[in-house]
Design a protein around this motif. Structure first.
Motif, PDB file in Angstrom:
ATOM      1  N   GLY A  95       0.828  -1.209   0.000  1.00 33.49           N
ATOM      2  CA  GLY A  95       0.000   0.000   0.000  1.00 33.49           C
ATOM      3  C   GLY A  95       0.861   1.257   0.000  1.00 33.49           C
ATOM      4  N   ALA A  96       0.158   2.390  -0.039  1.00 35.66           N
ATOM      5  CA  ALA A  96       0.864   3.671   0.096  1.00 35.66           C
ATOM      6  C   ALA A  96       1.483   3.767   1.484  1.00 35.66           C
ATOM      7  N   ILE A  97       0.834   3.149   2.449  1.00 34.57           N
ATOM      8  CA  ILE A  97       1.290   3.244   3.842  1.00 34.57           C
ATOM      9  C   ILE A  97       2.746   2.803   4.003  1.00 34.57           C
ATOM     10  N   TYR A 121      -3.690  13.833   6.453  1.00 34.14           N
ATOM     11  CA  TYR A 121      -3.787  12.413   6.807  1.00 34.14           C
ATOM     12  C   TYR A 121      -2.835  12.172   7.977  1.00 34.14           C
ATOM     13  N   ASN A 171      -6.294  14.453   1.840  1.00 35.12           N
ATOM     14  CA  ASN A 171      -7.185  13.798   2.795  1.00 35.12           C
ATOM     15  C   ASN A 171      -6.949  14.564   4.098  1.00 35.12           C
ATOM     16  N   ASP A 199       2.229  12.257  -1.221  1.00 33.17           N
ATOM     17  CA  ASP A 199       1.233  11.184  -1.217  1.00 33.17           C
ATOM     18  C   ASP A 199       0.164  11.541  -2.244  1.00 33.17           C
ATOM     19  N   TYR A 202      -4.949   9.808  -4.219  1.00 30.59           N
ATOM     20  CA  TYR A 202      -6.242  10.073  -4.897  1.00 30.59           C
ATOM     21  C   TYR A 202      -6.057  10.690  -6.281  1.00 30.59           C
ATOM     22  N   THR A 230      -0.996   4.460  -5.020  1.00 34.76           N
ATOM     23  CA  THR A 230      -1.579   3.205  -4.522  1.00 34.76           C
ATOM     24  C   THR A 230      -2.638   2.650  -5.461  1.00 34.76           C
ATOM     25  N   THR A 232      -4.996   0.927  -4.007  1.00 33.37           N
ATOM     26  CA  THR A 232      -6.139   0.916  -3.085  1.00 33.37           C
ATOM     27  C   THR A 232      -7.301   1.763  -3.576  1.00 33.37           C
ATOM     28  N   LYS A 233      -6.993   3.011  -3.918  1.00 37.06           N
ATOM     29  CA  LYS A 233      -8.060   3.953  -4.274  1.00 37.06           C
ATOM     30  C   LYS A 233      -8.416   3.820  -5.748  1.00 37.06           C
ATOM     31  N   ARG A 241      -3.640  -4.665  -0.453  1.00 40.62           N
ATOM     32  CA  ARG A 241      -2.486  -4.021   0.151  1.00 40.62           C
ATOM     33  C   ARG A 241      -1.317  -3.874  -0.837  1.00 40.62           C
TER      34      ARG A 241
HETATM   35  C1  LIG Z   1      -3.937  10.069   1.714  1.00 41.79           C
HETATM   36  C2  LIG Z   1      -3.834   8.610   1.967  1.00 41.79           C
HETATM   37  N1  LIG Z   1      -2.654   8.015   1.837  1.00 41.79           N
HETATM   38  C3  LIG Z   1      -2.498   6.701   2.059  1.00 41.79           C
HETATM   39  C4  LIG Z   1      -3.564   5.914   2.424  1.00 41.79           C
HETATM   40  C5  LIG Z   1      -3.355   4.458   2.643  1.00 41.79           C
HETATM   41  O1  LIG Z   1      -3.402   3.810   1.432  1.00 41.79           O
HETATM   42  P1  LIG Z   1      -2.995   2.293   1.237  1.00 41.79           P
HETATM   43  O2  LIG Z   1      -4.243   1.488   1.414  1.00 41.79           O
HETATM   44  O3  LIG Z   1      -2.509   2.262  -0.161  1.00 41.79           O
HETATM   45  O4  LIG Z   1      -1.943   1.941   2.211  1.00 41.79           O
HETATM   46  C6  LIG Z   1      -4.829   6.476   2.583  1.00 41.79           C
HETATM   47  C7  LIG Z   1      -5.961   5.655   3.011  1.00 41.79           C
HETATM   48  O5  LIG Z   1      -7.010   6.102   3.384  1.00 41.79           O
HETATM   49  C8  LIG Z   1      -4.967   7.867   2.329  1.00 41.79           C
HETATM   50  O6  LIG Z   1      -6.148   8.473   2.456  1.00 41.79           O
END
Ligand SMILES: Cc1ncc(COP(=O)(O)O)c(C=O)c1O
Length: 387
Positions: A95-97, A121, A171, A199, A202, A230, A232-233, A241
């Motif tokens: 993920g981005a995390i 965030y 975010n 980051d 989005y 990511t 994810t979005k 993940r």
């Molecule tokens: C701005 C931002 N960065 C990263 C993430 C996490 O993303 P990932 O699921 O890719 O780890 C989120 C998740 O809500 C997010 O809003």
């Protein structure tokens, strides 16, 4: 025996706390998670199933990601983000995390200062603290659409400043940073020799003919910018993940020293799913965007009918809104989120979760079916009119 003071000092995540509390109620209208409600597109699921059936997923992959995937990501970065990218400059992450965590850990020494623009965030702030860095929080101004204040950023740079972390589209505010502002921040980064971690989770959900601009597309910037993206979005792949980062090969080789001891590699099945996502039809992304656009407009309409109780900055990107609540009780946004949950059965995220400038706000996600938005706002309207 004591747990690390650094860890003890961290507050539990308000987002996860709201989710936990929401589960204690039946029939909650759930607007508190920034998680797409849609399922992952079928062609992506099928590619993962095929990879499993063909025996491709039981081992580790290369730690930086499957070569085919890194090549596809590089092509996407060139085409969509206008970044002069090569596969060797891409790291596939959990993920981005994990991309953010590995970058922050690689860049920061204890005591280094990191500039962040709030509301933002909160994970970004937490990750800096976990790396023993010092977050320097600059509040953006709601009256000015949460636009970065370039002078304030420059005047916050000191001898210990190491990096700036940006989130665009943002975010929780949904603000898209303009090319002009990002170029000005890039100039500051060059002038004071700073890293920029950006980051761009989005990046595809941008509305009203605005354009997303990647700061790493400015020539020469990839030597100091770490860009995080990511699946994810973009492809509604939260549970898979998988995300990735791009930077210069020199910086990437250092980030890999963090990535490998923490994760070895990203789950291989998710990497096959990501290959299908990037190489398949991109209509699904356009469909998600249109759906979020309609949902945003609906949420704005519903908020317009509640002008006495909440006002908002219309989001240009993401699928999040961050209205200011005109009610004394919302000055403690966490208490107010709990009150709305209890009295109206609507789950929203308290603004305090996003740093300075967050109190008196709630974050609502519009990545949910329109019916859910209507149910939630019927209840919120009723709540305000009753109390
Ligand atoms: C701005 C931002 N960065 C990263 C993430 C996490 O993303 P990932 O699921 O890719 O780890 C989120 C998740 O809500 C997010 O809003």
């Amino acid at each position: 025996m004591n747990i690390s003071e650094k860890v003890q000092a961290l507050k539990p995540s308000a987002i996860h706390e709201m989710t936990r509390l929401s589960k204690q109620y039946d029939d909650v209208a759930f607007l508190s998670w920034a998680k797409p409600a849609s399922g992952t597109p079928e062609h992506i699921n099928e590619a993962a199933i095929n990879a499993i059936q063909n025996g491709l997923v039981s081992g580790y992959s290369q730690s930086d990601g499957l070569p085919v995937l890194r090549e596809l990501i590089a092509q996407k970065l060139i085409h969509d983000n206008k970044i002069d990218a090569k596969a060797e400059e891409v790291l596939v992450t959990i993920g981005a995390i994990e991309a953010l965590a590995a970058s922050v850990t690689a860049v920061i020494d204890p005591g280094d200062e990191v500039i962040l623009l709030t509301p933002t965030y909160s994970t970004h702030i937490t990750q800096v603290k976990l790396a023993s860095g010092i977050p320097v929080l600059i509040e953006t101004d709601e009256e000015n659409n949460y636009k970065p204040d370039i002078d304030k950023i420059e005047s916050s740079v000191g001898a210990k400043t190491k990096a700036v972390i940006l989130c665009t589209p943002n975010n929780p505010t949904g603000t898209l940073y303009s090319e002009e502002d990002l170029r000005a921040i890039a100039e500051i980064a060059v002038k004071y020799d700073l890293f920029v971690i950006v980051d761009e989770a989005y990046e595809y959900f941008i509305f009203d003919d605005q354009k997303h601009f990647s700061i790493a597309s400015i020539p020469g910037m990839k030597n100091r910018v770490i860009s995080v993206f990511t699946f994810t979005k973009t492809y509604a792949m939260t549970g898979w993940r998988i995300g990735y980062l791009h930077t210069s090969e020199a910086i990437l080789s250092q980030i890999k020293k963090v990535h490998i001891p923490y994760v070895i590699c990203v789950p291989v099945v998710s990497q096959y799913a990501a290959i299908a996502a990037l190489s398949g039809d991109q209509k699904c992304v356009e469909d998600f965007r249109n759906k979020y656009l309609n949902a945003r407009d609906l949420m704005c309409e519903r908020m317009d009918q509640l002008k006495d109780f909440m006002t908002y900055v219309k989001p240009s990107g993401s699928y999040l809104m961050f209205p200011k609540i005109h009610d004394k009780r919302a000055e403690d946004s966490f208490d107010f989120a709990k009150l709305i949950l209890d009295k109206a059965k609507v789950s929203a995220t308290p603004g305090v979760a996003f740093g300075p400038g967050g109190e008196s706000h709630l974050r609502f996600s519009f990545c949910v079916p329109e019916e859910m938005i209507n149910i939630a706002f019927d209840r919120i309207e009723d709540f305000f009119k009753r109390s």
